[in-house]
Design a protein around this motif. Structure first.
Motif, mmCIF file in Angstrom:
data_model
loop_
_atom_site.group_PDB
_atom_site.id
_atom_site.type_symbol
_atom_site.label_atom_id
_atom_site.label_comp_id
_atom_site.label_asym_id
_atom_site.label_seq_id
_atom_site.Cartn_x
_atom_site.Cartn_y
_atom_site.Cartn_z
ATOM 1 N N PRO A 98 -13.910 -11.965 -38.713
ATOM 2 C CA PRO A 98 -12.164 -11.647 -38.283
ATOM 3 C C PRO A 98 -12.233 -10.993 -36.819
ATOM 4 O O PRO A 98 -11.467 -11.298 -36.017
ATOM 5 N N ALA A 99 -13.725 -10.595 -36.399
ATOM 6 C CA ALA A 99 -13.654 -9.913 -35.047
ATOM 7 C C ALA A 99 -13.988 -10.966 -34.142
ATOM 8 O O ALA A 99 -13.777 -10.961 -32.714
ATOM 9 N N THR A 135 -9.022 -17.593 -34.182
ATOM 10 C CA THR A 135 -7.581 -17.161 -34.542
ATOM 11 C C THR A 135 -7.519 -17.303 -36.092
ATOM 12 O O THR A 135 -7.154 -16.521 -36.746
ATOM 13 N N ALA A 136 -7.984 -18.420 -36.579
ATOM 14 C CA ALA A 136 -8.175 -18.843 -37.978
ATOM 15 C C ALA A 136 -8.710 -17.670 -38.773
ATOM 16 O O ALA A 136 -8.432 -17.223 -40.022
ATOM 17 N N ALA A 137 -9.949 -17.582 -38.025
ATOM 18 C CA ALA A 137 -10.911 -16.556 -38.922
ATOM 19 C C ALA A 137 -10.177 -15.051 -38.978
ATOM 20 O O ALA A 137 -10.534 -14.248 -40.027
ATOM 21 N N GLY A 142 -3.653 -21.190 -35.891
ATOM 22 C CA GLY A 142 -2.639 -21.714 -34.900
ATOM 23 C C GLY A 142 -3.007 -22.858 -34.024
ATOM 24 O O GLY A 142 -4.213 -23.488 -34.331
ATOM 25 N N MET A 143 -2.104 -23.632 -33.207
ATOM 26 C CA MET A 143 -2.453 -24.811 -32.410
ATOM 27 C C MET A 143 -2.362 -24.177 -30.980
ATOM 28 O O MET A 143 -1.360 -23.402 -30.571
ATOM 29 N N THR A 144 -3.227 -24.930 -30.206
ATOM 30 C CA THR A 144 -3.205 -24.527 -28.774
ATOM 31 C C THR A 144 -1.869 -25.006 -28.104
ATOM 32 O O THR A 144 -1.456 -26.037 -28.019
ATOM 33 N N ALA A 145 -1.161 -23.931 -27.510
ATOM 34 C CA ALA A 145 -0.304 -24.154 -26.507
ATOM 35 C C ALA A 145 -0.487 -24.285 -25.163
ATOM 36 O O ALA A 145 0.004 -24.947 -24.252
ATOM 37 N N ARG A 173 4.322 -14.551 -33.080
ATOM 38 C CA ARG A 173 3.639 -15.888 -33.456
ATOM 39 C C ARG A 173 2.707 -16.433 -32.189
ATOM 40 O O ARG A 173 1.878 -17.303 -32.491
ATOM 41 N N LYS A 174 2.794 -15.511 -31.293
ATOM 42 C CA LYS A 174 1.764 -15.986 -29.906
ATOM 43 C C LYS A 174 0.336 -15.325 -30.141
ATOM 44 O O LYS A 174 0.252 -14.230 -30.542
ATOM 45 N N LEU A 175 -0.678 -16.125 -30.058
ATOM 46 C CA LEU A 175 -1.961 -15.447 -30.211
ATOM 47 C C LEU A 175 -2.728 -15.721 -28.876
ATOM 48 O O LEU A 175 -2.733 -16.828 -28.389
#
Length: 211
Positions: A98-99, A135-137, A142-145, A173-175
């Motif tokens: 996760p990190a 980000t998934a871990a 998410g998907m790249t913007a 929702r912004k990562l």
């Protein structure tokens, strides 16, 4: 609203699929380094025959997953990490947490841009994929913007590369995530990205299936 289709999941990477992809990667590397035209037309004919046979047995969707020991799933036919996709180098996951996530990759002559160096587009693609995995871990697929890549030096091929990615912070929702690509101790490229988190109902649930 109709229910989304489930992701197909198999127990491990199908050995025949992985072996075929390995042989095709070797073929690609040999084809870009062949010295002259002798025998190339005949070789093309043999490859065409194999392609025709494989196409006749086709029809399955490319998405196929296998569970990873560190959590999540390996996309077997993904063009970056998929051992079943000849386009993939592929990325090999060393650590998924996760990190932070960490992968190793070996790019070859088929990925050359400048002489002796990896094409910058491939560098960006590798970084982008690791950012998405990070980000998934962390629990926020998410998907790249947007993606910004800084190239610090040319990235060599035929040299083991290490890529590390992490989610720095989340704003709704912004990562916001960052990644670094190294050859040994030298930083070749870094990236920062803005990804958009997808809610859980946008992702189908993986289900087991036989190969």
């Amino acid at each position: 609203m109709s229910e989304s289709p489930a992701f197909p999941v198999v127990d491990g990477v199908p050995p025949g699929r992985a072996l075929l992809a390995d042989r095709i990667r070797e073929l690609i590397a040999a084809s870009v380094c062949v010295a002259d035209d002798a025998g190339l037309a005949a070789a093309a004919g043999r490859i065409e025959a194999v392609t025709t046979a494989l196409r006749a047995a086709g029809g399955s969707p490319p998405l196929l997953l296998a569970a990873l020991e560190g959590g999540g799933h390996l996309s077997i036919n993904n063009p970056l990490e998929g051992p079943g996709n000849p386009l993939a180098p592929p990325l090999s996951w060393v650590h998924i947490g996760p990190a932070e996530v960490r992968a190793e990759v070996l790019l070859g002559p088929a990925h050359e841009g400048p002489p002796g160096r990896v094409h910058g587009g491939w560098v960006a693609a590798v970084l982008d994929h690791v950012l998405g995995r990070a980000t998934a871990a962390a629990g926020f697929p998410g998907m790249t913007a947007s993606l910004t890549v800084d190239y610090h030096r040319g990235t060599p091929y035929a040299v083991p590369l290490t890529v590390v990615g992490r989610l720095d912070h989340r704003d709704g929702r912004k990562l916001h995530a960052t990644a670094t690509l190294r050859a040994g101790d030298e930083i070749c490229a870094t990236a920062k990205a803005l990804l958009v988190h997808f809610s859980a109902d946008r992702f189908p649930v993986p289900v087991s299936t036989s190969d």
